[in-house]
Design an enzyme around this catalytic site. Structure first.
Site, PDB file in Angstrom:
ATOM      1  N   ASN A 103      43.338  51.212  24.245  1.00  0.00           N
ATOM      2  CA  ASN A 103      44.352  50.832  25.234  1.00  0.00           C
ATOM      3  C   ASN A 103      44.798  49.370  25.109  1.00  0.00           C
ATOM      4  O   ASN A 103      45.947  49.046  25.352  1.00  0.00           O
ATOM      5  CB  ASN A 103      43.869  51.142  26.644  1.00  0.00           C
TER       6      ASN A 103
ATOM      7  N   GLU B 204      31.461  47.989  28.267  1.00  0.00           N
ATOM      8  CA  GLU B 204      32.608  48.012  29.188  1.00  0.00           C
ATOM      9  C   GLU B 204      33.143  49.436  29.172  1.00  0.00           C
ATOM     10  O   GLU B 204      33.838  49.830  28.245  1.00  0.00           O
ATOM     11  CB  GLU B 204      33.699  47.032  28.715  1.00  0.00           C
TER      12      GLU B 204
ATOM     13  N   CYS C  17      40.905  50.762  32.233  1.00  0.00           N
ATOM     14  CA  CYS C  17      39.603  51.177  32.751  1.00  0.00           C
ATOM     15  C   CYS C  17      39.396  50.794  34.209  1.00  0.00           C
ATOM     16  O   CYS C  17      38.741  51.511  34.956  1.00  0.00           O
ATOM     17  CB  CYS C  17      38.518  50.531  31.914  1.00  0.00           C
TER      18      CYS C  17
ATOM     19  N   GLU D 292      32.162  40.435  30.271  1.00  0.00           N
ATOM     20  CA  GLU D 292      32.993  39.722  29.315  1.00  0.00           C
ATOM     21  C   GLU D 292      33.690  38.595  30.081  1.00  0.00           C
ATOM     22  O   GLU D 292      33.812  38.630  31.299  1.00  0.00           O
ATOM     23  CB  GLU D 292      34.025  40.676  28.693  1.00  0.00           C
TER      24      GLU D 292
END
Ligand code: NDP
Length: 486
Positions: A155, A252, A286, A460
Site C-alpha cells: 500500500n 506493523e 492499516c 516505527e
C-alpha cells in the site's frame, strides 16, 4: 504520456542494479488499467546470498562512521527525493494505482521526511554514564544490531521502505529490503538515490520476490533483526520463524480501528476524519478507522453530510491531479472487498453508498458506506483493506469505549468531540498503540507509530524506532583495588 516505469534491473545489491533472469518473472500491473508496465524477477538463492553477504561486509565500516557522517548521507538522499518528487510520485502511482494527488504529498515526501529526521538525530544517538560507589562507574553504548531485514506491504511501498531504512541506517545497521511482489518499484528507486547520496555499497540492498524470498531472509543466521509491514497471518509466521533464531522483530500489522464521533463534535471535521480514515488510498491503510461509531442523536446528520461529500469523489485517471480516488492495488484485493460487501448485505447492514465495481478496465471499486452495522457483523470484525466504511450507532461514552475496544486488534483509534476532558479520557481508555483526537491518520515521522495486541509489536518513527534498531551494551569500570575472598 505515461512515464516508463521499468527499472534498470530487478534487484539492487552491493551498490548496483543486479539482474538474474533465472528468478520467476513478476509482472507489475498498473491497477488503473490492468496493463503490464514493468517486469521483475524474483531473487534466486544466488541473489539472496549476494545481498546478505554484501550487507554483512558493508555494515562494520558503516557502523564505524560517526553518526554525523551517516546522517549527512541520509539527509542528502532526502534532498534528492524532494527534488525528484514528481518523478517518484508518478512511479508510485503506476506501481500502486494511488492517485497522483496523493502520491505527490504522501509517499516519496514521507520517505524524505524519515531520511531527514533520522539523518538529523543520527549524531545524537548515544549511551549514558552512570556513576557508582567508590568512584566506579558504568557507561552504556548504543550499538547497531548488524544486518536487518525489512519486508514491505503493497500500500505504501516507498514510505515503508524508507520508514525501515532510515532508522536502521541512522543507527549503523545494514539492511536487505524485500518489497511486496505487487509493488516492487519504489524501493529500487530509494536504493539508487541512497547510493547517489553517498551510501556505501551493500548498506541498503533490495531483493524482489514473494513470501519465500522473505522467509529465506528471515531464517538466515546473518540476520539480526526483522521489521515487517503486512497482514496478521504473515506477521505471525515471521514471528515464529524469528523466534527460532531469537531475533527481535518489529511487526506493523493490520487493524479494525474505531473512530468515535460524539454529538458535540465538529461534525464536518468528523466527516472529513471518517473520509480520510476509510477512503484515502482507496481504504488500503492499516490504521484506518473502519468502525465509525456515531452517537445516535447525530447519526442521520452525519450520514447526510457524508453522502453529500461523496459527491466530490473523482475516480478518473490517477495521473490526472484532479482525481482523488484510485483503484484497488490488485484484482485479488477487489475480490476480497466485494466478498465483504456481499457479507455486509447478507448480514443485514444498510448500504447507503457505493457497493459496485464501475464498468471500466482496472481494479476500481466505488467508495462504499454501510449504516446500521452491528458489532457482530463480519464487516465490523474483520479487516477489509478497501473503501468500505461501517457506521455503527452508540448512546453513551462508556458503551462506545467498551465496544471500540472489543477487538483482537489494537493499531489505532480516534475520537471527535469538543469536550476536552472526554477527549483525553477516551484516548486513555482506548486499547490501541496510536490515538487521534479531532484528527485522523496523521503519521508524522517525529512520533512513534505502531500497534498492540494482534496489530503488532514495536514502533516505527520517532526516538522509539532507535530502541528497535540498536542494542545496549553496559561497560563497568572499576576505580580501585579489586578484592576477592581468597
Ligand atoms: P502480506 O502479509 O500478504 O505481505 C507482507 C509482506 O510479507 C510481503 O512482502 C509478502 O511477500 C511478505 N511475506 C509473505 N509471507 C512471508 C513469509 N512467510 N516470510 C517472510 N515474508 C513473507 O500483506 P500485504 O502485502 O497483503 O499488505 C496488506 C496488509 O498489511 C494488511 O493486513 C495491512 O493491515 C497491513 N499493513 C500494516 C501496516 C502497519 O503499519 N501496521 C501498514 C500497511 C499495511 P509477497 O506479498 O510479495 O508474497
Amino acid at each position: 504520456m505515461m512515464r516508463d516505469a521499468r527499472p534498470e534491473a530487478s534487484h539492487f545489491v552491493d551498490g548496483r542494479f543486479l539482474e538474474d533472469r533465472e528468478g520467476e518473472a513478476i509482472p507489475v500491473l498498473y491497477p488503473a488499467t490492468g496493463e503490464e508496465i514493468a517486469r521483475v524477477h524474483a531473487a534466486t538463492p544466488a541473489v539472496i546470498e549476494a545481498a546478505l553477504a554484501s550487507a554483512e561486509r558493508a555494515q562494520a565500516d558503516w557502523a564505524a562512521r560517526t553518526g554525523a557522517e551517516r546522517g549527512r548521507v541520509l539527509r542528502r538522499a532526502a534532498e534528492l527525493i524532494r527534488e525528484r518528487n514528481r518523478e517518484l510520485s508518478e512511479i508510485e502511482t503506476l506501481d500502486t494505482g494511488k492517485p497522483l494527488s496523493e502520491t505527490l504529498v504522501a509517499d516519496a515526501l514521507s520517505a524524505a521526511d524519515a531520511l531527514e529526521w533520522f539523518g538529523g538525530i543520527a549524531a545524537a544517538i548515544r549511551g549514558e554514564h552512570v556513576p557508582l560507589s567508590g568512584g566506579a562507574f558504568a557507561y552504556t553504548r548504543r550499538e547497531p544490531l548488524g544486518v536487518c531485514v525489512g519486508i514491505g506491504a503493497w500500500n505504501y511501498p516507498t514510505q515503508i521502505a524508507a520508514w525501515k531504512a532510515a532508522p536502521a541506517l541512522a543507527c549503523g545497521n545494514a539492511m536487505v529490503f524485500k518489497p511486496s511482489e505487487t509493488t516492487p518499484l519504489g524501493a529500487l528507486r530509494l536504493a539508487a538515490i541512497l547510493a547517489e547520496a553517498g551510501l556505501p555499497p551493500g548498506v541498503f540492498n533490495v531483493v524482489q520476490g514473494a513470501g519465500a524470498v522473505g522467509a529465506a531472509l528471515v531464517a538466515d543466521p546473518r540476520v539480526a533483526k526483522i521489521s515487517v509491514t503486512g497482514s496478521v497471518p504473515t506477521g505471525r509466521r515471521i514471528y515464529e520463524a524469528a523466534a527460532a533464531g531469537l531475533k527481535p522483530v518489529t511487526l506493523e500489522l493490520g487493524g479494525k480501528s474505531p473512530l468515535l464521533v460524539f454529538e458535540d463534535a465538529d461534525l464536518d471535521s468528523a466527516v472529513s476524519g471518517a473520509i480520510l480514515g476509510n477512503f484515502y488510498s482507496t481504504g488500503q491503510i492499516c490504521s484506518n478507522g473502519t468502525r465509525v461509531f456515531v452517537q445516535e442523536s447525530v447519526r442521520e446528520a452525519f450520514l447526510e453530510r457524508l453522502s453529500a461529500r461523496l459527491g466530490g469523489v473523482r475516480m478518473g485517471d490517477p495521473l490526472d491531479e484532479a482525481t482523488n480516488l484510485g483503484p484497488l492495488a490488485t484484482e485479488r484485493q477487489r475480490e476480497i472487498v466485494e466478498g465483504y460487501v456481499r457479507k455486509g448485505l447478507e448480514e443485514g447492514a444498510r448500504l447507503v453508498a457505493g457497493g459496485r465495481r464501475p464498468d471500466r478496465p482496472g481494479f476500481w471499486y466505488e467508495p462504499t458506506v454501510f449504516a446500521d452495522v452491528t458489532d457482530s457483523m463480519t464487516i465490523a470484525r474483520e479487516e477489509i483493506f478497501g473503501p468500505v466504511m461501517a457506521v455503527l450507532d452508540f448512546r453513551t461514552e462508556e458503551e462506545a469505549v467498551a465496544r471500540a475496544n472489543a477487538t483482537p486488534f489494537g493499531l489505532s483509534a480516534g475520537v471527535f468531540t469538543r469536550d476536552i476532558a472526554r477527549a483525553h479520557r477516551v484516548a486513555a481508555a482506548f486499547r490501541a498503540g496510536t490515538c487521534w483526537i479531532n484528527t485522523y491518520n496523521v503519521t508524522p515521522v517525529e512520533v512513534p507509530f505502531g500497534g498492540i495486541r494482534a496489530s503488532g509489536i514495536g514502533r516505527e518513527n520517532g526516538w522509539a524506532a532507535v530502541e528497535h534498531y540498536t542494542q545496549v551494551k553496559t561497560v563497568h569500570v572499576g576505580a580501585g583495588v579489586v578484592e576477592a575472598p581468597f
